[in-house]
Motif scaffolding. Structure first.
Motif, PDB file in Angstrom:
ATOM      1  N   SER A  23      29.797  35.621  45.353  1.00 22.39           N
ATOM      2  CA  SER A  23      28.587  35.815  44.579  1.00 22.39           C
ATOM      3  C   SER A  23      28.263  34.553  43.795  1.00 22.39           C
ATOM      4  O   SER A  23      29.066  33.641  43.676  1.00 22.39           O
ATOM      5  N   LYS A  27      28.782  31.635  39.636  1.00 14.57           N
ATOM      6  CA  LYS A  27      30.209  31.897  39.482  1.00 14.57           C
ATOM      7  C   LYS A  27      30.667  32.110  38.040  1.00 14.57           C
ATOM      8  O   LYS A  27      31.423  33.032  37.792  1.00 14.57           O
ATOM      9  N   THR A  61      29.599  35.561  36.998  1.00 13.66           N
ATOM     10  CA  THR A  61      30.300  36.549  37.807  1.00 13.66           C
ATOM     11  C   THR A  61      31.740  36.704  37.340  1.00 13.66           C
ATOM     12  O   THR A  61      32.254  37.820  37.235  1.00 13.66           O
ATOM     13  N   ARG A  62      32.399  35.604  37.055  1.00 13.56           N
ATOM     14  CA  ARG A  62      33.790  35.663  36.610  1.00 13.56           C
ATOM     15  C   ARG A  62      33.902  36.388  35.271  1.00 13.56           C
ATOM     16  O   ARG A  62      34.809  37.185  35.067  1.00 13.56           O
ATOM     17  N   ASP A  91      33.435  40.054  35.872  1.00  9.55           N
ATOM     18  CA  ASP A  91      34.624  40.595  36.527  1.00  9.55           C
ATOM     19  C   ASP A  91      35.751  40.811  35.524  1.00  9.55           C
ATOM     20  O   ASP A  91      36.420  41.836  35.557  1.00  9.55           O
ATOM     21  N   LEU A  92      35.950  39.871  34.626  1.00  6.82           N
ATOM     22  CA  LEU A  92      37.016  40.000  33.630  1.00  6.82           C
ATOM     23  C   LEU A  92      36.737  41.110  32.628  1.00  6.82           C
ATOM     24  O   LEU A  92      37.642  41.834  32.232  1.00  6.82           O
ATOM     25  N   GLY A 100      34.836  44.501  35.660  1.00  7.89           N
ATOM     26  CA  GLY A 100      35.419  44.774  36.969  1.00  7.89           C
ATOM     27  C   GLY A 100      36.903  45.061  36.937  1.00  7.89           C
ATOM     28  O   GLY A 100      37.365  46.060  37.505  1.00  7.89           O
ATOM     29  N   GLU A 101      37.665  44.210  36.286  1.00 10.36           N
ATOM     30  CA  GLU A 101      39.121  44.403  36.231  1.00 10.36           C
ATOM     31  C   GLU A 101      39.514  45.699  35.523  1.00 10.36           C
ATOM     32  O   GLU A 101      40.324  46.458  36.051  1.00 10.36           O
ATOM     33  N   HIS A 143      38.612  48.632  37.791  1.00 11.21           N
ATOM     34  CA  HIS A 143      39.511  48.679  38.939  1.00 11.21           C
ATOM     35  C   HIS A 143      40.863  49.255  38.531  1.00 11.21           C
ATOM     36  O   HIS A 143      41.446  50.070  39.253  1.00 11.21           O
TER      37      HIS A 143
END
Length: 45
Positions: free
Chosen positions: A8, A11, A14-15, A18-19, A22-23, A26
């Motif tokens: 994606s 970056k 997105t990172r 995700d941190l 997302g994490e 998950h």
């Protein structure tokens, strides 16, 4: 073992997403899956 892959842009954004989102999401889903799996395996014995 769990493995995921994705692409994606942008970056850095997105990172960060995700941190922060997302994490943890998950981790919660994976924990529930393992708990359900453990309950199913224990129910058969």
């Amino acid at each position: 073992m769990v493995r995921a892959r994705g692409r994606s842009r942008p970056k850095p954004l997105t990172r960060l997403f995700d941190l922060l989102v997302g994490e943890p999401a998950h981790f919660v889903m994976q924990t529930r899956q393992f708990r359900n799996l453990r309950a199913r395996v224990g129910a058969d014995t």
